[in-house]
Scaffold this motif. Structure first.
Motif, PDB file in Angstrom:
ATOM      1  N   ILE A  80       0.843  -1.189   0.000  1.00  0.00           N
ATOM      2  CA  ILE A  80       0.000   0.000   0.000  1.00  0.00           C
ATOM      3  C   ILE A  80       0.885   1.249   0.000  1.00  0.00           C
ATOM      4  CG2 ILE A  80      -1.767   1.296   1.258  1.00  0.00           C
ATOM      5  CD1 ILE A  80      -2.652  -1.410   2.460  1.00  0.00           C
ATOM      6  N   ILE A  81       0.674   2.120  -0.974  1.00  0.00           N
ATOM      7  CA  ILE A  81       1.435   3.361  -1.102  1.00  0.00           C
ATOM      8  C   ILE A  81       0.577   4.528  -0.613  1.00  0.00           C
ATOM      9  CG2 ILE A  81       2.570   4.952  -2.708  1.00  0.00           C
ATOM     10  CD1 ILE A  81       2.999   2.515  -4.575  1.00  0.00           C
ATOM     11  N   LEU A  82       1.127   5.317   0.295  1.00  0.00           N
ATOM     12  CA  LEU A  82       0.485   6.554   0.723  1.00  0.00           C
ATOM     13  C   LEU A  82       1.173   7.700  -0.018  1.00  0.00           C
ATOM     14  CD1 LEU A  82       0.250   6.011   4.596  1.00  0.00           C
ATOM     15  CD2 LEU A  82      -1.451   5.454   2.853  1.00  0.00           C
ATOM     16  N   ALA A  83       0.482   8.320  -0.971  1.00  0.00           N
ATOM     17  CA  ALA A  83       1.035   9.431  -1.755  1.00  0.00           C
ATOM     18  C   ALA A  83       0.390  10.723  -1.262  1.00  0.00           C
ATOM     19  CB  ALA A  83       0.765   9.222  -3.242  1.00  0.00           C
ATOM     20  N   ILE A 105      -3.257  12.930  10.823  1.00  0.00           N
ATOM     21  CA  ILE A 105      -4.085  12.296  11.860  1.00  0.00           C
ATOM     22  C   ILE A 105      -4.827  11.085  11.290  1.00  0.00           C
ATOM     23  CG2 ILE A 105      -6.086  12.614  13.364  1.00  0.00           C
ATOM     24  CD1 ILE A 105      -5.201  15.578  13.622  1.00  0.00           C
ATOM     25  N   GLU A 106      -5.491  11.291  10.149  1.00  0.00           N
ATOM     26  CA  GLU A 106      -6.299  10.223   9.567  1.00  0.00           C
ATOM     27  C   GLU A 106      -5.424   9.094   9.027  1.00  0.00           C
ATOM     28  OE1 GLU A 106      -9.475   9.955   9.757  1.00  0.00           O
ATOM     29  OE2 GLU A 106      -9.866  11.917  10.629  1.00  0.00           O
ATOM     30  N   ALA A 107      -4.272   9.447   8.441  1.00  0.00           N
ATOM     31  CA  ALA A 107      -3.371   8.419   7.909  1.00  0.00           C
ATOM     32  C   ALA A 107      -2.803   7.565   9.035  1.00  0.00           C
ATOM     33  CB  ALA A 107      -2.247   9.063   7.105  1.00  0.00           C
ATOM     34  N   ASN A 108      -2.497   8.194  10.179  1.00  0.00           N
ATOM     35  CA  ASN A 108      -2.009   7.437  11.339  1.00  0.00           C
ATOM     36  C   ASN A 108      -3.038   6.419  11.794  1.00  0.00           C
ATOM     37  OD1 ASN A 108       0.613   7.830  12.810  1.00  0.00           O
ATOM     38  ND2 ASN A 108       0.128   9.965  12.400  1.00  0.00           N
ATOM     39  N   ASN A 109      -4.297   6.841  11.854  1.00  0.00           N
ATOM     40  CA  ASN A 109      -5.366   5.917  12.249  1.00  0.00           C
ATOM     41  C   ASN A 109      -5.489   4.771  11.261  1.00  0.00           C
ATOM     42  OD1 ASN A 109      -5.967   7.563  14.430  1.00  0.00           O
ATOM     43  ND2 ASN A 109      -7.533   8.713  13.327  1.00  0.00           N
ATOM     44  N   ALA A 116       0.562  -6.353   8.977  1.00  0.00           N
ATOM     45  CA  ALA A 116       0.866  -7.454   8.045  1.00  0.00           C
ATOM     46  C   ALA A 116       0.962  -6.977   6.604  1.00  0.00           C
ATOM     47  CB  ALA A 116      -0.147  -8.585   8.130  1.00  0.00           C
ATOM     48  N   ASN A 117       0.733  -5.673   6.345  1.00  0.00           N
ATOM     49  CA  ASN A 117       0.889  -5.134   4.996  1.00  0.00           C
ATOM     50  C   ASN A 117       2.174  -4.316   4.904  1.00  0.00           C
ATOM     51  OD1 ASN A 117      -1.662  -6.112   4.077  1.00  0.00           O
ATOM     52  ND2 ASN A 117      -2.646  -4.418   5.135  1.00  0.00           N
ATOM     53  N   ARG A 118       2.748  -4.274   3.694  1.00  0.00           N
ATOM     54  CA  ARG A 118       3.867  -3.365   3.463  1.00  0.00           C
ATOM     55  C   ARG A 118       3.295  -2.000   3.087  1.00  0.00           C
ATOM     56  NH1 ARG A 118       8.730  -5.191  -0.236  1.00  0.00           N
ATOM     57  NH2 ARG A 118       7.121  -5.014  -1.838  1.00  0.00           N
ATOM     58  N   VAL A 119       3.871  -0.947   3.656  1.00  0.00           N
ATOM     59  CA  VAL A 119       3.400   0.407   3.384  1.00  0.00           C
ATOM     60  C   VAL A 119       4.587   1.255   2.946  1.00  0.00           C
ATOM     61  CG1 VAL A 119       2.258   2.455   4.323  1.00  0.00           C
ATOM     62  CG2 VAL A 119       1.550   0.174   5.077  1.00  0.00           C
ATOM     63  N   GLY A 120       4.373   2.084   1.927  1.00  0.00           N
ATOM     64  CA  GLY A 120       5.389   3.014   1.472  1.00  0.00           C
ATOM     65  C   GLY A 120       4.848   4.432   1.539  1.00  0.00           C
ATOM     66  N   LEU A 121       5.747   5.414   1.705  1.00  0.00           N
ATOM     67  CA  LEU A 121       5.336   6.815   1.818  1.00  0.00           C
ATOM     68  C   LEU A 121       5.966   7.621   0.688  1.00  0.00           C
ATOM     69  CD1 LEU A 121       3.811   8.946   3.420  1.00  0.00           C
ATOM     70  CD2 LEU A 121       5.818   9.195   4.896  1.00  0.00           C
ATOM     71  N   LEU A 122       5.105   8.185  -0.169  1.00  0.00           N
ATOM     72  CA  LEU A 122       5.527   9.005  -1.306  1.00  0.00           C
ATOM     73  C   LEU A 122       4.993  10.416  -1.095  1.00  0.00           C
ATOM     74  CD1 LEU A 122       6.700   8.939  -4.332  1.00  0.00           C
ATOM     75  CD2 LEU A 122       4.295   8.677  -5.008  1.00  0.00           C
ATOM     76  N   VAL A 123       5.842  11.432  -1.274  1.00  0.00           N
ATOM     77  CA  VAL A 123       5.400  12.824  -1.171  1.00  0.00           C
ATOM     78  C   VAL A 123       5.652  13.510  -2.502  1.00  0.00           C
ATOM     79  CG1 VAL A 123       5.790  12.919   1.310  1.00  0.00           C
ATOM     80  CG2 VAL A 123       7.628  13.594  -0.239  1.00  0.00           C
ATOM     81  N   ILE A 141       7.020   4.398   9.252  1.00  0.00           N
ATOM     82  CA  ILE A 141       6.090   5.165   8.422  1.00  0.00           C
ATOM     83  C   ILE A 141       5.428   6.262   9.255  1.00  0.00           C
ATOM     84  CG2 ILE A 141       3.954   5.059   7.091  1.00  0.00           C
ATOM     85  CD1 ILE A 141       6.180   3.800   5.576  1.00  0.00           C
ATOM     86  N   LYS A 142       4.978   5.916  10.453  1.00  0.00           N
ATOM     87  CA  LYS A 142       4.283   6.887  11.303  1.00  0.00           C
ATOM     88  C   LYS A 142       5.220   8.001  11.770  1.00  0.00           C
ATOM     89  CE  LYS A 142       1.222   5.250  14.221  1.00  0.00           C
ATOM     90  NZ  LYS A 142       0.573   4.417  15.277  1.00  0.00           N
ATOM     91  N   GLU A 143       6.461   7.651  12.100  1.00  0.00           N
ATOM     92  CA  GLU A 143       7.422   8.660  12.528  1.00  0.00           C
ATOM     93  C   GLU A 143       7.730   9.637  11.396  1.00  0.00           C
ATOM     94  OE1 GLU A 143      10.817   6.613  13.962  1.00  0.00           O
ATOM     95  OE2 GLU A 143       9.774   5.704  15.673  1.00  0.00           O
ATOM     96  N   THR A 144       7.919   9.102  10.186  1.00  0.00           N
ATOM     97  CA  THR A 144       8.215   9.960   9.039  1.00  0.00           C
ATOM     98  C   THR A 144       7.009  10.815   8.689  1.00  0.00           C
ATOM     99  OG1 THR A 144       9.687   8.225   8.200  1.00  0.00           O
ATOM    100  CG2 THR A 144       9.079   9.985   6.671  1.00  0.00           C
ATOM    101  N   LEU A 145       5.836  10.230   8.777  1.00  0.00           N
ATOM    102  CA  LEU A 145       4.604  10.951   8.476  1.00  0.00           C
ATOM    103  C   LEU A 145       4.446  12.171   9.382  1.00  0.00           C
ATOM    104  CD1 LEU A 145       1.889  10.897   6.861  1.00  0.00           C
ATOM    105  CD2 LEU A 145       0.950   9.551   8.740  1.00  0.00           C
ATOM    106  N   SER A 146       4.754  12.006  10.662  1.00  0.00           N
ATOM    107  CA  SER A 146       4.594  13.109  11.614  1.00  0.00           C
ATOM    108  C   SER A 146       5.528  14.273  11.327  1.00  0.00           C
ATOM    109  CB  SER A 146       4.816  12.603  13.045  1.00  0.00           C
ATOM    110  OG  SER A 146       6.160  12.189  13.231  1.00  0.00           O
ATOM    111  N   SER A 147       6.638  14.015  10.634  1.00  0.00           N
ATOM    112  CA  SER A 147       7.626  15.066  10.364  1.00  0.00           C
ATOM    113  C   SER A 147       7.399  15.787   9.033  1.00  0.00           C
ATOM    114  CB  SER A 147       9.035  14.467  10.384  1.00  0.00           C
ATOM    115  OG  SER A 147       9.219  13.573   9.298  1.00  0.00           O
ATOM    116  N   LEU A 148       6.386  15.373   8.271  1.00  0.00           N
ATOM    117  CA  LEU A 148       6.165  15.985   6.956  1.00  0.00           C
ATOM    118  C   LEU A 148       5.726  17.441   7.088  1.00  0.00           C
ATOM    119  CD1 LEU A 148       4.269  13.186   4.966  1.00  0.00           C
ATOM    120  CD2 LEU A 148       6.727  13.678   5.022  1.00  0.00           C
ATOM    121  N   ASN A 149       6.245  18.285   6.186  1.00  0.00           N
ATOM    122  CA  ASN A 149       5.794  19.667   6.077  1.00  0.00           C
ATOM    123  C   ASN A 149       6.054  20.165   4.662  1.00  0.00           C
ATOM    124  OD1 ASN A 149       8.487  21.347   6.054  1.00  0.00           O
ATOM    125  ND2 ASN A 149       8.732  19.829   7.691  1.00  0.00           N
TER     126      ASN A 149
END
Length: 319
Positions: A80-83, A105-109, A116-123, A141-149
């Motif tokens: 699953i890719i989060l773009a 907030i919503e992506a963290n939830n 059990a899924n692989r997740v990638g983060l694309l900005v 993923i969650k740690e990196t997500l929190s630092s996005l700006n």
């Protein structure tokens, strides 16, 4: 023979309680028998029977193992890719506290339910960048997500085609692995370039899924930078609003579902059933040596002795 767990203070506690209670019973019975002039050796048999039963029950608790058995373990899941759009318009506060903060907030939830899924983060803004490649490490993923700006992007602007191209490339790259793939494209829809929909052919050929999530409101708000409105060259406050027309058109072109995320409406909860409906595939197979736990043998023997103890009562005194 090996044991699944070492003997603990609990087992010693059980033994101590048994010894104390049975010692009291033993002493009391002997005293009564002596007073009545009818001593009985049957209590020794009872004591032996019940002591063996206790030992067997404790042995069953410790998990006795005899030998090893080889078995195949399988791991299933999805990619699953989060773009996430990091253009300046994502700082808009038409969603509280801001579009980008709401996405976090919503992506963290959502990530909390992706075990059990692989997740990638694309900005992306004018270009797309992989912040975290596909991984099982959801905490990363969650740690990196929190630092996005939005300030981390080298150029301002928004180009959905750059994100679609990166998603398309990853889908093609992983297609040979047979994994079930999906991408969540989170954007306010404002793109200042022609959107390339070549990804549609890849979605069809690899049976991958693209889910579009519109961020913001059609009423819009000011574009902020460091908490202050951005003033354009003509001295006016730069504003932004959710481009629903563009997102609907894109969703139709790509045959993709479209969800909305704003202050009054959060559709990410509805995204989860869509992701869960994707077929899971076996992504890894490996052999495991599993100990043969034979606790059942000890437990069965203890139960037989308990049954005999109940069925064949031994008369301690004969009157």
């Amino acid at each position: 023979m090996n044991w699944s767990r070492a003997i603990s203070y609990w087992e010693f506690f059980y033994i101590a309680v048994f010894a104390a209670l049975y010692g009291y019973y033993f002493f009391k019975t002997k005293r009564i028998g002596k007073q009545m002039g009818m001593p009985s050796r049957a209590i020794y048999l009872k004591f032996l029977l019940r002591s063996i039963t206790l030992v067997l029950l404790i042995a069953a608790l410790l998990g006795p193992n005899f030998g090893l058995t080889e078995t195949e373990a399988r791991k299933t899941g999805k990619d699953i890719i989060l773009a996430i759009d990091l253009s300046a318009s994502m700082n808009s506060s038409d969603i509280s506290p801001s579009r980008l903060d709401k996405v976090k907030i919503e992506a963290n939830n959502l990530i909390d339910q992706m075990e059990a899924n692989r997740v990638g983060l694309l900005v992306f803004s004018t270009q797309a960048y992989w912040q975290v490649p596909l991984t099982f490490d959801l905490n990363l993923i969650k740690e990196t997500l929190s630092s996005l700006n939005t300030e981390m992007m080298p150029k301002k602007g928004s180009n959905l085609s750059s994100a679609l191209a990166a998603i398309n490339s990853k889908f093609v790259q992983n297609a040979k692995n047979g994994r079930s793939q999906a991408a969540l494209l989170m954007t306010d829809g404002e793109s200042f370039s022609q959107i390339n929909t070549d990804v549609k052919a890849t979605l069809d050929s690899t049976k991958s899924s693209l889910i579009i999530i519109g961020i913001g409101t059609e009423e819009g708000a000011a574009v902020l930078s460091e908490g202050l409105p951005i003033i354009d060259e003509d001295g006016f406050i730069t504003t932004t609003k959710l481009d629903m027309a563009a997102l609907r058109s894109l969703a139709i072109d790509l045959d993709s579902p479209l969800f909305l995320l704003n202050t009054n409406q959060s559709s990410l909860a509805e995204v989860l059933p869509t992701l869960e409906s994707l077929e899971e595939v076996v992504v890894t197979r490996y052999k495991l040596l599993v100990s043969n736990n034979k606790y059942g043998n000890f437990l069965l023997a203890a139960l037989v002795l308990i049954a005999l103890d109940i069925m064949f009562a031994i008369k301690v005194f004969k009157i």
